[in-house]
Design a protein around this motif. Structure first.
Motif, PDB file in Angstrom:
ATOM      1  N   GLY A  30       0.692  -1.625   0.088  1.00 35.46           N
ATOM      2  CA  GLY A  30      -0.054   0.001   0.354  1.00 35.46           C
ATOM      3  C   GLY A  30       0.953   1.437   0.524  1.00 35.46           C
ATOM      4  O   GLY A  30       2.139   1.378  -1.614  1.00 35.46           O
ATOM      5  N   ILE A  31       0.428   2.508   1.039  1.00 31.44           N
ATOM      6  CA  ILE A  31       1.122   3.103   0.826  1.00 31.44           C
ATOM      7  C   ILE A  31       2.678   3.126   1.060  1.00 31.44           C
ATOM      8  O   ILE A  31       3.190   4.205   0.225  1.00 31.44           O
ATOM      9  CB  ILE A  31       0.264   4.294   2.279  1.00 31.44           C
ATOM     10  N   HIS A  37       9.144   3.258  -3.001  1.00 32.72           N
ATOM     11  CA  HIS A  37       9.420   3.756  -4.617  1.00 32.72           C
ATOM     12  C   HIS A  37       9.459   4.264  -4.992  1.00 32.72           C
ATOM     13  O   HIS A  37      10.406   4.969  -5.558  1.00 32.72           O
ATOM     14  CB  HIS A  37       8.303   2.812  -5.707  1.00 32.72           C
ATOM     15  N   ALA A  38       8.046   6.264  -4.435  1.00 33.00           N
ATOM     16  CA  ALA A  38       8.930   7.516  -4.887  1.00 33.00           C
ATOM     17  C   ALA A  38       9.834   7.484  -4.753  1.00 33.00           C
ATOM     18  O   ALA A  38      10.874   8.597  -5.001  1.00 33.00           O
ATOM     19  CB  ALA A  38       7.436   8.185  -3.885  1.00 33.00           C
ATOM     20  N   SER A  64      10.819  -8.423  -4.502  1.00 31.33           N
ATOM     21  CA  SER A  64      11.029  -7.907  -4.919  1.00 31.33           C
ATOM     22  C   SER A  64      10.582  -6.123  -4.683  1.00 31.33           C
ATOM     23  O   SER A  64      11.296  -6.197  -5.921  1.00 31.33           O
ATOM     24  CB  SER A  64       9.576  -8.676  -4.881  1.00 31.33           C
ATOM     25  N   ILE A  65      10.607  -6.194  -3.966  1.00 27.94           N
ATOM     26  CA  ILE A  65      10.162  -4.200  -3.812  1.00 27.94           C
ATOM     27  C   ILE A  65      11.984  -3.539  -4.027  1.00 27.94           C
ATOM     28  O   ILE A  65      12.167  -2.673  -4.479  1.00 27.94           O
ATOM     29  CB  ILE A  65       9.922  -3.905  -2.175  1.00 27.94           C
ATOM     30  N   VAL A  72      15.810   1.682 -10.584  1.00 29.62           N
ATOM     31  CA  VAL A  72      15.424   2.991 -11.173  1.00 29.62           C
ATOM     32  C   VAL A  72      16.504   3.872 -10.125  1.00 29.62           C
ATOM     33  O   VAL A  72      16.764   4.746 -10.178  1.00 29.62           O
ATOM     34  CB  VAL A  72      14.109   3.224 -10.614  1.00 29.62           C
ATOM     35  N   CYS A  73      17.201   3.059  -9.146  1.00 29.26           N
ATOM     36  CA  CYS A  73      17.713   3.896  -8.456  1.00 29.26           C
ATOM     37  C   CYS A  73      19.584   2.345  -7.708  1.00 29.26           C
ATOM     38  O   CYS A  73      19.400   2.371  -6.639  1.00 29.26           O
ATOM     39  CB  CYS A  73      17.168   4.225  -7.043  1.00 29.26           C
ATOM     40  N   PRO A  74      20.142   2.181  -9.181  1.00 29.95           N
ATOM     41  CA  PRO A  74      21.211   1.408  -8.673  1.00 29.95           C
ATOM     42  C   PRO A  74      21.906   1.856  -7.626  1.00 29.95           C
ATOM     43  O   PRO A  74      22.429   0.423  -6.439  1.00 29.95           O
ATOM     44  CB  PRO A  74      21.073   1.129  -9.867  1.00 29.95           C
ATOM     45  N   LYS A  75      22.230   2.917  -6.981  1.00 31.25           N
ATOM     46  CA  LYS A  75      23.127   2.791  -6.329  1.00 31.25           C
ATOM     47  C   LYS A  75      23.054   3.580  -4.152  1.00 31.25           C
ATOM     48  O   LYS A  75      23.229   3.078  -3.840  1.00 31.25           O
ATOM     49  CB  LYS A  75      24.222   4.572  -6.758  1.00 31.25           C
TER      50      LYS A  75
END
Ligand SMILES: NC(=O)c1ccc[n+]([C@@H]2O[C@H](COP(=O)([O-])OP(=O)(O)OC[C@H]3O[C@@H](n4cnc5c(N)ncnc54)[C@H](OP(=O)(O)O)[C@@H]3O)[C@@H](O)[C@H]2O)c1
Length: 146
Positions: A30-31, A37-38, A64-65, A72-75
């Motif tokens: 959820g949030i 992710h954001a 998995s998250i 998107v943010c490899p570092k």
């Protein structure tokens, strides 16, 4: 009223401009998951350091998250911290101790561990009446406020 695009732009600037340590409870759904992710998307490939502690109960979901976030943010440094029941103070204390120790391990000796962003999304509150717990809980402190 502040426009949403201004809020989004300010958030992205904040996440990109300085190293941040974030803790997200309920981060596996959820949030909370959307927040993780954001943060990863805002930091992206060129922002400064980002470490996110994803506090949750489902390690497989967290893995998995984390794998999605690293695309998107490899570092970025994304870590799962297992919670049992965050309505119990003893579990809150245990999780806080684990995060504090992990941050102490990252700090130089003259630095103190810190959390810059704390997002609490674990759904331990219910509007379906009071549920007692076997041990001291946050629930008892929060419910009388309603
Ligand atoms: N969605 C909305 O529109 C909305 C609006 C206003 C307020 N809220 C409130 O915001 C909170 C989060 O909502 P959501 O939609 O993101 O809920 P959600 O998708 O059900 O996510 C809740 C998260 O909290 C975890 N969790 C639940 N009970 C826990 C406990 N006792 N100890 C540790 N972790 C626990 C869950 O873990 P598991 O995955 O392991 O079960 C899950 O990761 C809720 O309290 C909800 O009432 C939501």
């Amino acid at each position: 009223m502040v426009y949403l695009d201004i809020v989004k732009s300010a958030n992205i600037t904040l996440v990109k401009s300085q190293p941040l340590v974030a803790v997200v409870t309920g981060g596996t759904s959820g949030i909370g998951e959307a927040t993780v992710h954001a943060l990863a998307t805002a930091r992206g490939k060129d922002g400064k350091g980002l470490r996110v502690y994803i506090v949750g109960r489902k390690e497989g979901v967290a893995k998995s998250i984390i794998s999605e976030c690293l695309k998107v943010c490899p570092k970025g440094d994304f870590r799962f911290v297992r919670a049992e029941d965050l309505s119990l103070l003893k579990d809150v204390d245990r999780v806080c101790t684990e995060i504090t120790k992990a941050e102490e391990a990252e700090m130089a000796t003259d630095q103190k561990p810190r959390v810059d962003v704390l997002v609490m999304c674990h759904a331990h509150l219910s509007f379906e009446g009071r549920h007692g717990t076997s041990q001291p809980s946050l629930y008892h402190y929060v419910i009388p406020l309603f």
